[in-house]
Scaffold this motif. Structure first.
Motif, short mmCIF file in Angstrom:
data_model
loop_
_atom_site.label_atom_id
_atom_site.label_comp_id
_atom_site.label_asym_id
_atom_site.label_seq_id
_atom_site.Cartn_x
_atom_site.Cartn_y
_atom_site.Cartn_z
N LEU A 134 65.94 59.79 41.77
CA LEU A 134 66.84 59.63 42.91
C LEU A 134 67.80 58.45 42.71
O LEU A 134 68.93 58.46 43.20
N LEU A 135 67.34 57.44 41.99
CA LEU A 135 68.23 56.33 41.66
C LEU A 135 69.35 56.80 40.73
O LEU A 135 70.53 56.45 40.91
N ARG A 136 68.99 57.59 39.75
CA ARG A 136 70.00 58.09 38.80
C ARG A 136 71.02 58.99 39.49
O ARG A 136 72.20 59.00 39.13
N GLN A 137 70.56 59.74 40.49
CA GLN A 137 71.45 60.63 41.21
C GLN A 137 72.22 59.91 42.32
O GLN A 137 73.03 60.52 43.02
N GLU A 138 71.91 58.63 42.51
CA GLU A 138 72.52 57.80 43.56
C GLU A 138 72.25 58.36 44.96
O GLU A 138 73.05 58.20 45.88
N VAL A 139 71.09 59.01 45.09
CA VAL A 139 70.60 59.40 46.42
C VAL A 139 69.96 58.19 47.08
O VAL A 139 70.14 57.95 48.28
N MET A 169 74.11 54.79 37.32
CA MET A 169 73.18 54.10 38.21
C MET A 169 73.67 52.68 38.45
O MET A 169 74.12 52.00 37.52
N ARG A 170 73.57 52.21 39.68
CA ARG A 170 74.06 50.89 40.03
C ARG A 170 73.13 49.80 39.48
O ARG A 170 71.95 50.03 39.26
N PRO A 171 73.64 48.58 39.29
CA PRO A 171 72.78 47.48 38.86
C PRO A 171 71.67 47.22 39.87
O PRO A 171 71.91 47.24 41.09
N ILE A 172 70.47 46.97 39.36
CA ILE A 172 69.31 46.74 40.22
C ILE A 172 68.55 45.53 39.70
O ILE A 172 68.33 45.41 38.49
#
Length: 342
Positions: A37-42, A1-4
């Motif tokens: 969905l964040l974890r899946q990068e959707v 997951m990307r930095p948020i």
């Protein structure tokens, strides 16, 4: 997951401004779908604006006998409210059939309406998907489509909307209230969900940063005699293959008022207007219900894999209406039909 990055909003105006002025920001409520969905990068927002401290919760009876539901009211809270259980049982049943107890305790009503489709091609972040990346194509049309839509489809998308309670809200003529950069707006629940058409990535008529604040349900006397029927592959919290939100009033053997909405078969919660028009004033019996169901499903466009949904939807409509008749003892639905779905 990307930095948020993360911001916890303290009022509605701040929340709307924080998201509407930053195209990389999204709202965060219960997070039961968004985090996946964040974890899946959707979904790839760079900032989440947490709205859980906003005064948008609660379930209240309105002076006219309707409901006001805060957008941050949890699904479990709404399902348990005495006024909902007594006057709108279809809502309670849809909520309780919609998710496990753990999810119902976390998921908000507004978030439930905004949840994204469960199409595996949308969620794998790799396959072509017009909802995720416009103009890339729809993998489901020629791919695995057993759980996909047969109504409201287009050549660009055939994914079904996953919400159960949205089906009940559409049947009850509910309204969705929002606040955004341009002020406050109100949408009927039926119009709040858009058909895919040529722009399947646009699922709601909302501007970026427009926030659901509440849901209202008008006083609906017929809703006291309502139910939610959900047909699924397994009993334990599976998404609907077909679902029916139905309410029925019968006077002297004739249908005086009826509400029917479908889930699991369309690209949005589907108000069965054709069936309703056919039923009002008609005899309350199985044959009538079967004919109305066939009228509603006449324009279905199934794939090879989900063609069974057409008959399944017809049978589910008949079963839901017959169950309501049998429960009230006001009709003749239990008499054997002659070739109608059952």
């Amino acid at each position: 997951m990307r930095p948020i990055t993360y911001l916890r909003a303290t009022d509605v105006t701040q929340a709307v401004a924080s998201v509407s002025t930053d195209p990389t920001s999204d709202f965060l409520a219960g997070g039961t779908t968004e985090v996946d969905l964040l974890r899946q990068e959707v979904l790839t927002p760079r900032r989440l604006v947490d709205i859980n401290d906003l005064p948008l919760s609660g379930v209240e009876e309105t002076p006219d006998g309707g409901l006001r539901i805060g957008a941050l009211a949890r699904m479990s809270e709404v399902a348990a409210a005495p006024v909902v259980r007594e006057r709108f049982p279809v809502m309670t049943q849809a909520l309780e059939l919609g998710a496990s107890a753990q999810l119902r305790n976390m998921a908000s009503m507004g978030g439930n309406l905004m949840q994204r489709v469960r199409c595996s091609y949308f969620r794998d972040a790799v396959s072509p998907c017009n909802k995720r990346e416009p103009a890339t194509g729809c993998s489901a049309i020629d791919g695995f489509s057993r759980g996909h839509a047969v109504l409201g489809t287009s050549e660009h998308c055939i994914a079904t909307h996953p919400s159960d309670v949205a089906v009940a809200l559409v049947a009850l003529d509910a309204s969705v209230h929002t606040q955004g950069p341009s002020g406050r707006r109100m949408h009927t629940a039926e119009d709040f969900f858009l058909l895919p058409g040529d722009s399947p990535h646009r699922e709601h008529p909302l501007d970026h940063g427009e926030l659901i604040t509440e849901i209202t349900v008008p006083a609906t006397p017929v809703a006291r005699h309502s139910l939610y029927l959900k047909v699924r592959d397994r009993e334990s919290y599976e998404f609907a293959l077909v679902s029916v939100a139905a309410a029925l009033s019968v006077v002297d053997g004739k249908i005086a008022d009826v509400r029917v909405a479908l889930g699991g078969v369309a690209t949005k919660p589907w108000r069965a207007r054709r069936a309703e028009d056919f039923l009002v004033g008609a005899p309350a019996d199985r044959d009538t219900f079967g004919m109305a169901a066939r009228v509603e499903m006449a324009d279905a466009r199934p794939t090879r894999m989900n063609a069974f949904k057409v008959e399944l939807a017809q049978r589910a409509i008949v079963r839901a209406l017959c169950t309501l008749i049998d429960a009230t003892g006001t009709g003749t639905a239990s008499r054997p039909g002659t070739g109608s779905p059952s």
